[in-house]
Design a protein around this motif. Structure first.
Motif, PDB file in Angstrom:
ATOM      1  N   PHE A 124       0.111   0.315  -4.357  1.00 35.93           N
ATOM      2  CA  PHE A 124      -0.710  -0.582  -4.845  1.00 35.93           C
ATOM      3  C   PHE A 124      -2.199  -0.356  -4.511  1.00 35.93           C
ATOM      4  O   PHE A 124      -2.326   0.116  -3.162  1.00 35.93           O
ATOM      5  CB  PHE A 124      -0.254  -2.402  -4.194  1.00 35.93           C
ATOM      6  N   ARG A 125      -3.225  -0.710  -5.178  1.00 35.27           N
ATOM      7  CA  ARG A 125      -4.466  -0.599  -4.795  1.00 35.27           C
ATOM      8  C   ARG A 125      -4.807  -1.924  -4.081  1.00 35.27           C
ATOM      9  O   ARG A 125      -4.403  -3.146  -4.447  1.00 35.27           O
ATOM     10  CB  ARG A 125      -5.454  -0.823  -6.065  1.00 35.27           C
ATOM     11  N   VAL A 160     -10.278  -6.873 -15.274  1.00 32.11           N
ATOM     12  CA  VAL A 160      -9.606  -5.906 -13.983  1.00 32.11           C
ATOM     13  C   VAL A 160      -7.961  -6.220 -14.089  1.00 32.11           C
ATOM     14  O   VAL A 160      -7.407  -5.195 -13.933  1.00 32.11           O
ATOM     15  CB  VAL A 160      -9.961  -6.542 -12.694  1.00 32.11           C
ATOM     16  N   LEU A 215      -2.555  -4.078  -8.396  1.00 29.50           N
ATOM     17  CA  LEU A 215      -3.727  -4.529  -7.815  1.00 29.50           C
ATOM     18  C   LEU A 215      -3.400  -5.964  -6.728  1.00 29.50           C
ATOM     19  O   LEU A 215      -2.680  -6.856  -7.285  1.00 29.50           O
ATOM     20  CB  LEU A 215      -4.917  -5.003  -8.757  1.00 29.50           C
ATOM     21  N   LEU A 232      -0.595  -8.125 -10.860  1.00 32.68           N
ATOM     22  CA  LEU A 232      -1.954  -8.416  -9.834  1.00 32.68           C
ATOM     23  C   LEU A 232      -1.070  -9.374  -9.094  1.00 32.68           C
ATOM     24  O   LEU A 232      -0.469 -10.265  -9.292  1.00 32.68           O
ATOM     25  CB  LEU A 232      -2.895  -9.007 -10.777  1.00 32.68           C
ATOM     26  N   GLU A 240      -5.703   2.833  -9.510  1.00 30.03           N
ATOM     27  CA  GLU A 240      -4.786   1.429  -9.427  1.00 30.03           C
ATOM     28  C   GLU A 240      -3.202   1.577  -8.816  1.00 30.03           C
ATOM     29  O   GLU A 240      -3.008   0.542  -8.080  1.00 30.03           O
ATOM     30  CB  GLU A 240      -4.995   0.871 -10.478  1.00 30.03           C
ATOM     31  N   GLU A 288       0.979  -1.332   0.162  1.00 29.96           N
ATOM     32  CA  GLU A 288      -0.116   0.039   0.158  1.00 29.96           C
ATOM     33  C   GLU A 288       0.831   1.217   0.043  1.00 29.96           C
ATOM     34  O   GLU A 288       0.592   2.190  -0.758  1.00 29.96           O
ATOM     35  CB  GLU A 288      -0.884  -0.081   1.224  1.00 29.96           C
ATOM     36  N   VAL A 301      -7.271  -4.744  -2.177  1.00 28.98           N
ATOM     37  CA  VAL A 301      -8.518  -5.122  -2.091  1.00 28.98           C
ATOM     38  C   VAL A 301      -8.425  -6.406  -1.034  1.00 28.98           C
ATOM     39  O   VAL A 301      -7.877  -7.317  -1.347  1.00 28.98           O
ATOM     40  CB  VAL A 301      -9.170  -5.475  -3.379  1.00 28.98           C
ATOM     41  N   LEU A 306     -14.641  -5.807  -6.613  1.00 28.13           N
ATOM     42  CA  LEU A 306     -13.986  -5.364  -7.837  1.00 28.13           C
ATOM     43  C   LEU A 306     -15.058  -4.664  -8.891  1.00 28.13           C
ATOM     44  O   LEU A 306     -14.748  -4.419 -10.106  1.00 28.13           O
ATOM     45  CB  LEU A 306     -13.574  -6.591  -8.263  1.00 28.13           C
TER      46      LEU A 306
END
Length: 294
Positions: free
Chosen positions: A161-162, A205, A220, A259, A216, A157, A164, A185
């Motif tokens: 980075f995003r 995504v 992610l 990702l 983003e 973070e 979730v 998402l």
């Protein structure tokens, strides 16, 4: 980026090449073996495969031959042209009658390398590739201590980075999982709430930025907690979800996107089959079985 006055003249196995330029010199030495019909489209395909391998294995080697990367930019700038054509198509289109596209490419390559050697070389240290520690050996990294997962999430973070977060321990059915991921998402209303639909929408995504307008950043991160509980309730779905994520992470890497999947398990002995043709591994602090005890 080293440059010599004359090309290398030693034939070697491609596995012994040290970088993309070493690989290209082997093609220069034996173009007929590598490039049927002396086609630059074959060379472009070979270099695309090379770039795919760099992305899949998270190797931080400079690569200047992507359609919008530095070789293409230099080619158009040096010729004073503006074109949407790839470097291969542009060279094939403008090759002089007394040459062929492959010879023209290597002549231009030598000019480009002399030009690039006079410019500062971009840093390729791991600091320039945030998150690479969670992509080098596997796209799905396991955590037993939630404290270590939280530390990893905070580090990513901090590097833009995003994040979730998904509480997998609350999922007792596959539909619970679909609802949670779709909401997190921002999947479209037509999402089918099945594993094939998950594969399709997660691909959007991972590779193209998804369905919402949130920033983003560097990439992610999907961070699952209590995944062992979902794995006990829905073992097949739990395995397939990780396989889908790993496969889409590989595809994202090819497109120079990131990702990352971090998975917390209360079971220190949990195991998964390979996902995306790569193993599911524990993080570096808990890689040894003995470090997941006590």
């Amino acid at each position: 980026m080293p440059i010599e006055d004359s090309p290398q003249n030693t034939v070697k196995h491609w596995q012994d090449c040290t970088d993309v330029y070493d690989f290209l010199e082997q093609i220069r030495l034996r173009p007929g073996m590598w490039l049927p019909g002396h086609s630059l489209r074959h060379l472009e395909a070979l270099l695309t495969g090379y770039r795919v391998a760099l992305g899949v294995h998270a190797i931080d080697e400079p690569f200047d031959f992507w359609p919008e990367e530095r070789f293409t930019q230099w080619l158009h700038e040096s010729r004073g042209t503006s074109s949407s054509l790839s470097w291969a198509a542009e060279i094939e289109r403008t090759t002089p009658a007394d040459s062929n596209p492959v010879e023209e490419f290597f002549r231009l390559l030598d000019d480009y390398r002399r030009h690039a050697a006079s410019k500062p070389t971009p840093s390729t240290s791991k600091a320039g590739f945030p998150g690479i520690e969670y992509m080098g050996n596997t796209f799905v990294t396991l955590f037993w201590r939630q404290r270590l997962l939280n530390q990893a999430v905070h580090r990513l973070e901090d590097r833009d980075f995003r994040i979730v977060r998904l509480t997998a321990g609350q999922w007792t059915t596959e539909q619970d999982m679909h609802r949670a991921i779709a909401a997190a998402l921002h999947f479209p209303d037509y999402y089918g709430h099945n594993l094939d639909a998950l594969n399709d929408c997660l691909g959007d995504v991972a590779c193209y930025g998804g369905y919402d307008d949130s920033a983003e950043g560097a990439g992610l991160v999907l961070a699952f907690t209590d995944y062992d509980r979902f794995a006990r309730a829905c073992p097949r779905a739990a395995q397939v979800v990780l396989d889908i994520i790993a496969d889409r992470a590989r595809q994202a890497a090819v497109l120079q996107r990131r990702l990352i999947c971090l998975v917390h398990s209360n079971d220190p002995d949990i195991q998964f089959d390979p996902v995306g043709a790569m193993p599911v591994m524990w993080n570096s602090d808990e890689w040894l079985d003995a470090n997941r005890r006590g």
